[in-house]
Motif scaffolding. Structure first.
Motif, mmCIF file in Angstrom:
data_model
loop_
_atom_site.group_PDB
_atom_site.id
_atom_site.type_symbol
_atom_site.label_atom_id
_atom_site.label_comp_id
_atom_site.label_asym_id
_atom_site.label_seq_id
_atom_site.Cartn_x
_atom_site.Cartn_y
_atom_site.Cartn_z
ATOM 1 N N UNK A 1 0.852 -1.190 0.000
ATOM 2 C CA UNK A 1 0.000 0.000 0.000
ATOM 3 C C UNK A 1 0.884 1.234 0.000
ATOM 4 N N UNK A 2 0.582 2.144 -0.936
ATOM 5 C CA UNK A 2 1.298 3.411 -1.023
ATOM 6 C C UNK A 2 0.297 4.535 -0.752
ATOM 7 N N UNK A 3 0.543 5.327 0.270
ATOM 8 C CA UNK A 3 -0.334 6.447 0.608
ATOM 9 C C UNK A 3 0.284 7.739 0.079
ATOM 10 N N UNK A 4 -0.375 8.322 -0.900
ATOM 11 C CA UNK A 4 0.092 9.543 -1.547
ATOM 12 C C UNK A 4 -0.488 10.747 -0.819
ATOM 13 N N UNK A 5 0.362 11.719 -0.541
ATOM 14 C CA UNK A 5 -0.068 12.980 0.070
ATOM 15 C C UNK A 5 0.369 14.108 -0.857
ATOM 16 N N UNK A 6 -0.596 14.798 -1.500
ATOM 17 C CA UNK A 6 -0.231 15.848 -2.459
ATOM 18 C C UNK A 6 0.521 17.016 -1.833
ATOM 19 N N UNK A 7 0.531 17.110 -0.511
ATOM 20 C CA UNK A 7 1.263 18.193 0.166
ATOM 21 C C UNK A 7 2.686 17.797 0.511
ATOM 22 N N UNK A 8 3.060 16.561 0.192
ATOM 23 C CA UNK A 8 4.372 16.040 0.546
ATOM 24 C C UNK A 8 5.272 16.001 -0.692
ATOM 25 N N UNK A 9 6.434 16.595 -0.594
ATOM 26 C CA UNK A 9 7.360 16.656 -1.721
ATOM 27 C C UNK A 9 7.808 15.298 -2.224
ATOM 28 N N UNK A 10 8.032 14.362 -1.314
ATOM 29 C CA UNK A 10 8.459 13.021 -1.727
ATOM 30 C C UNK A 10 7.350 12.322 -2.503
ATOM 31 N N UNK A 11 6.113 12.461 -2.048
ATOM 32 C CA UNK A 11 4.983 11.875 -2.777
ATOM 33 C C UNK A 11 4.867 12.482 -4.160
ATOM 34 N N UNK A 12 4.994 13.788 -4.224
ATOM 35 C CA UNK A 12 4.877 14.479 -5.510
ATOM 36 C C UNK A 12 5.985 14.034 -6.461
ATOM 37 N N UNK A 13 7.203 13.938 -5.960
ATOM 38 C CA UNK A 13 8.329 13.524 -6.800
ATOM 39 C C UNK A 13 8.157 12.105 -7.320
ATOM 40 N N UNK A 14 7.576 11.255 -6.504
ATOM 41 C CA UNK A 14 7.392 9.847 -6.894
ATOM 42 C C UNK A 14 6.626 9.719 -8.202
ATOM 43 N N UNK A 15 5.614 10.552 -8.392
ATOM 44 C CA UNK A 15 4.762 10.408 -9.562
ATOM 45 C C UNK A 15 4.959 11.486 -10.613
ATOM 46 N N UNK A 16 5.781 12.481 -10.353
ATOM 47 C CA UNK A 16 5.985 13.531 -11.342
ATOM 48 C C UNK A 16 7.311 13.389 -12.086
ATOM 49 N N UNK A 17 8.183 12.535 -11.599
ATOM 50 C CA UNK A 17 9.488 12.356 -12.234
ATOM 51 C C UNK A 17 9.590 10.947 -12.815
ATOM 52 N N UNK A 18 9.877 10.873 -14.101
ATOM 53 C CA UNK A 18 9.948 9.578 -14.787
ATOM 54 C C UNK A 18 10.953 8.642 -14.122
ATOM 55 N N UNK A 19 12.097 9.164 -13.707
ATOM 56 C CA UNK A 19 13.114 8.319 -13.078
ATOM 57 C C UNK A 19 12.598 7.664 -11.799
ATOM 58 N N UNK A 20 11.827 8.410 -11.024
ATOM 59 C CA UNK A 20 11.276 7.853 -9.784
ATOM 60 C C UNK A 20 10.283 6.739 -10.065
ATOM 61 N N UNK A 21 9.410 6.964 -11.040
ATOM 62 C CA UNK A 21 8.428 5.935 -11.399
ATOM 63 C C UNK A 21 9.148 4.702 -11.948
ATOM 64 N N UNK A 22 10.163 4.932 -12.783
ATOM 65 C CA UNK A 22 10.930 3.811 -13.344
ATOM 66 C C UNK A 22 11.584 2.981 -12.240
ATOM 67 N N UNK A 23 12.189 3.646 -11.255
ATOM 68 C CA UNK A 23 12.824 2.923 -10.140
ATOM 69 C C UNK A 23 11.794 2.095 -9.391
ATOM 70 N N UNK A 24 10.634 2.687 -9.171
ATOM 71 C CA UNK A 24 9.569 1.956 -8.489
ATOM 72 C C UNK A 24 9.179 0.703 -9.272
ATOM 73 N N UNK A 25 8.989 0.851 -10.574
ATOM 74 C CA UNK A 25 8.577 -0.280 -11.406
ATOM 75 C C UNK A 25 9.643 -1.367 -11.459
ATOM 76 N N UNK A 26 10.896 -0.981 -11.441
ATOM 77 C CA UNK A 26 11.980 -1.958 -11.509
ATOM 78 C C UNK A 26 12.179 -2.700 -10.186
#
Length: 106
Positions: free
Chosen positions: A28-53
């Motif tokens: 379970x991943x809890x996204x908080x739009x007010x949190x910079x780390x949450x925002x970076x996770x889904x707004x940066x391709x590299x972060x999403x790629x790392x998650x998928x890998x």
């Protein structure tokens, strides 16, 4: 049921006893739009790629949002789903491959 949540695709139920003895883990991943780390996770391709890998197939993923209302939660869930599906495709794998379409819940 152990856990029931309304998602973009309808009701998602996770019942670890339903398929015993082999039940895929639920992450379970809890996204908080007010949190910079949450925002970076889904707004940066590299972060999403790392998650998928880091995929731990056959795990399922439930993405939740700490949002102010249902309208915001629906918008954020669609954006999160789009970000992941876009990156899956960009990595050369159809969303249906690896069971992604059945394993991602928003």
């Amino acid at each position: 049921p152990y856990l029931t949540v309304e998602t973009l695709n309808g009701t998602f139920t996770y019942d670890p006893d339903a398929n015993a003895p082999q039940v895929a883990p639920l992450l379970i991943y809890a996204y908080d739009p007010r949190d910079g780390a949450s925002e970076a996770m889904f707004s940066m391709a590299d972060s999403v790629d790392r998650f998928l890998k880091l995929d731990s197939s056959p795990s399922s993923f439930l993405f939740l949002c700490h949002c102010d209302n249902d309208t915001q939660a629906t918008r954020v869930a669609r954006e999160m789903r789009g970000a992941l599906e876009d990156r899956i495709a960009a990595l050369g794998e159809p969303v249906s491959a690896g069971g992604w379409s059945q394993r991602l819940h928003f």
